[in-house]
Write an enzyme that holds these catalytic residues in place. Structure first.
Site, PDB file in Angstrom:
ATOM      1  N   CYS A 310       0.811  -1.225   0.000  1.00  0.00           N
ATOM      2  CA  CYS A 310       0.000   0.000   0.000  1.00  0.00           C
ATOM      3  C   CYS A 310       0.845   1.276   0.000  1.00  0.00           C
ATOM      4  O   CYS A 310       0.665   2.166  -0.852  1.00  0.00           O
ATOM      5  CB  CYS A 310      -0.973  -0.009   1.169  1.00  0.00           C
ATOM      6  SG  CYS A 310      -0.209   0.025   2.815  1.00  0.00           S
ATOM      7  N   HIS A 358      -2.577   1.131   6.763  1.00  0.00           N
ATOM      8  CA  HIS A 358      -2.959   1.054   5.351  1.00  0.00           C
ATOM      9  C   HIS A 358      -3.184   2.454   4.801  1.00  0.00           C
ATOM     10  O   HIS A 358      -3.567   3.379   5.538  1.00  0.00           O
ATOM     11  CB  HIS A 358      -4.233   0.223   5.181  1.00  0.00           C
ATOM     12  CG  HIS A 358      -4.565  -0.065   3.745  1.00  0.00           C
ATOM     13  ND1 HIS A 358      -3.750  -0.811   2.934  1.00  0.00           N
ATOM     14  CD2 HIS A 358      -5.610   0.322   2.966  1.00  0.00           C
ATOM     15  CE1 HIS A 358      -4.287  -0.895   1.723  1.00  0.00           C
ATOM     16  NE2 HIS A 358      -5.407  -0.202   1.713  1.00  0.00           N
ATOM     17  N   HIS A 370      -5.728   1.712  -4.505  1.00  0.00           N
ATOM     18  CA  HIS A 370      -4.848   1.200  -3.444  1.00  0.00           C
ATOM     19  C   HIS A 370      -4.453  -0.244  -3.735  1.00  0.00           C
ATOM     20  O   HIS A 370      -5.057  -0.921  -4.574  1.00  0.00           O
ATOM     21  CB  HIS A 370      -5.525   1.317  -2.068  1.00  0.00           C
ATOM     22  CG  HIS A 370      -6.671   0.370  -1.856  1.00  0.00           C
ATOM     23  ND1 HIS A 370      -6.977  -0.188  -0.634  1.00  0.00           N
ATOM     24  CD2 HIS A 370      -7.611  -0.121  -2.706  1.00  0.00           C
ATOM     25  CE1 HIS A 370      -8.038  -0.962  -0.721  1.00  0.00           C
ATOM     26  NE2 HIS A 370      -8.444  -0.949  -1.968  1.00  0.00           N
TER      27      HIS A 370
END
Length: 398
Positions: A310, A358, A370
């Site tokens: 990420c 994240h 993402h």
């Protein structure tokens, strides 16, 4: 007259046959054991909802461990470069120290060949002539001055070399600690992912289908939330446009016939940027880069170009726009200005969970690009993919 008939057994009938009490107890035990055997698998087996929650938690923990791995890897890389630089410096200083030592040795040899370092009266008597004594005395004075310089240089080189050696030793210890942290984080990620894979492998085909249906339901809810946010943002933009128009009209009315212009409106009174500015252009470049990565696999610790995690994706996206972001989410979250979710603009970073494990790149209309989790690919998804409460913050890169 008294009856001689035997009393009837009191045990219950089974299929029309009277059974003794012992047989009844045995049948009851068999029935209970059968019920227990049939119930055991379903009682011990976790429900699908429990499996889903456990897998999600494991992926989240793996994501958090991945960011720790990334941080440890970055620290290890920097520390290794520092150690290499220090060791090179120590080697160079050691060579200089050896050169200084050799110079001192040459002076010692010269003194031995010429006699005492401080000429005495006897030396004059041994000289063949006053001129010989004068030449010898001048040579010794010159040797003594150069020797002093050589000694000072040797002491300095020795002190600096010892200092650098200590620094190198400390850096090596720090490097060892970083490598230990790196191995620990890597082990944690691998264990979490292995456990998640094991849980998923135990699901039946029917359970996997039900799990997919649950995920679709979550996605539909996330898309609904994203649509609501998009409407809110459109309404805010419309209200801001009207405000600017009214401000421009008031300025024109106040300027009269002076002919002054109300300006281009490149920024409002609060100083926030509008499309077409430098920040907007960079955000567009970052989004274009991220969109080109869609379909590439998530791989923990990866920074491209074939795969990403990420934070590796967001770092690479903004790097393509000429902006350097830190490697990990914990640092990226501080690399800009925090704004509310309703004020999010394309290019902003959206962070998730209390441990900030994240991050995604906002592209507008409640959506982001993402790298979600192991087994998934870079994709567009609602920022509400894991519920509104999972959003930690939104940051606009500086």
């Amino acid at each position: 007259m008294a009856s001689h008939r035997k009393s009837r057994p009191t045990g219950p009938r089974v299929a029309g046959i009277r059974t003794p009490a012992l047989a009844t107890a045995a049948l009851t035990s068999v029935a209970l054991l059968s019920q227990t055997a049939n119930a055991t698998p379903s009682d011990d087996r976790p429900t699908l909802e429990e499996v889903e929650k456990k897998v999600d938690d494991l992926y989240r923990q793996a994501g958090s461990a991945t960011e720790k791995y990334n941080a440890a890897k970055e620290k290890t890389t920097k520390q290794r470069k520092k150690v290499d630089t220090l060791l090179d410096d120590v080697a160079q200083r050691t060579q200089k120290l050896n050169d200084a030592r050799e110079e001192l040795g040459s002076f010692a040899s010269a003194q031995y060949r010429t006699g005492a370092s401080v000429p005495e009266t006897a030396t004059l008597l041994l000289a063949d002539s006053p001129q010989d004594y004068f030449d010898q005395n001048q040579l010794m004075n010159r040797l003594t001055g150069r020797q002093k310089t050589a000694v000072d240089d040797y002491v300095t080189q020795q002190s600096e070399t010892m200092k650098k050696r200590r620094e190198a030793t400390e850096s090596l210890e720090t490097l060892t600690d970083s490598q230990t942290d790196l191995k620990s984080a890597k082990s944690t990620v691998q264990k979490k992912l292995a456990t998640a894979r094991e849980l998923l492998s135990e699901l039946t085909a029917e359970e996997k289908a039900r799990l997919a249906a649950i995920e679709r339901k979550k996605q539909e809810e996330a898309e609904r939330k994203a649509a609501e946010l998009a409407k809110q943002q459109v309404a805010q933009e419309e209200a801001e446009r009207k405000r600017r128009e009214e401000a421009a009209q008031q300025q024109e009315s106040g300027s009269g016939s002076s002919g002054t212009s109300g300006g281009t409106g490149s920024s409002d009174s609060s100083g926030s940027s509008t499309p077409g500015t430098s920040t907007g252009t960079k955000a567009e470049k970052a989004i274009a880069f991220a969109r080109a990565q869609i379909g590439k696999p998530y791989v923990w610790g990866a920074t491209g170009p074939g795969s990403y995690d990420c934070s590796g994706l967001t770092q690479a996206a903004w790097k393509a726009a000429g902006v350097t972001l830190p490697r990990v989410t914990y640092d990226q979250v501080n690399a800009g200005t925090t704004v509310s979710v309703s004020q999010a603009q394309p290019g902003d970073l959206v962070f998730f969970y209390d441990d900030i494990s994240h991050v995604g790149l906002y592209i507008g209309d409640g959506m982001m690009i993402h790298a979600p989790k192991p087994g998934a690919y870079v994709r567009e998804e609602s920022i509400f993919y894991d519920g509104e409460s999972s959003i930690y913050s939104v940051v606009r890169p500086a």
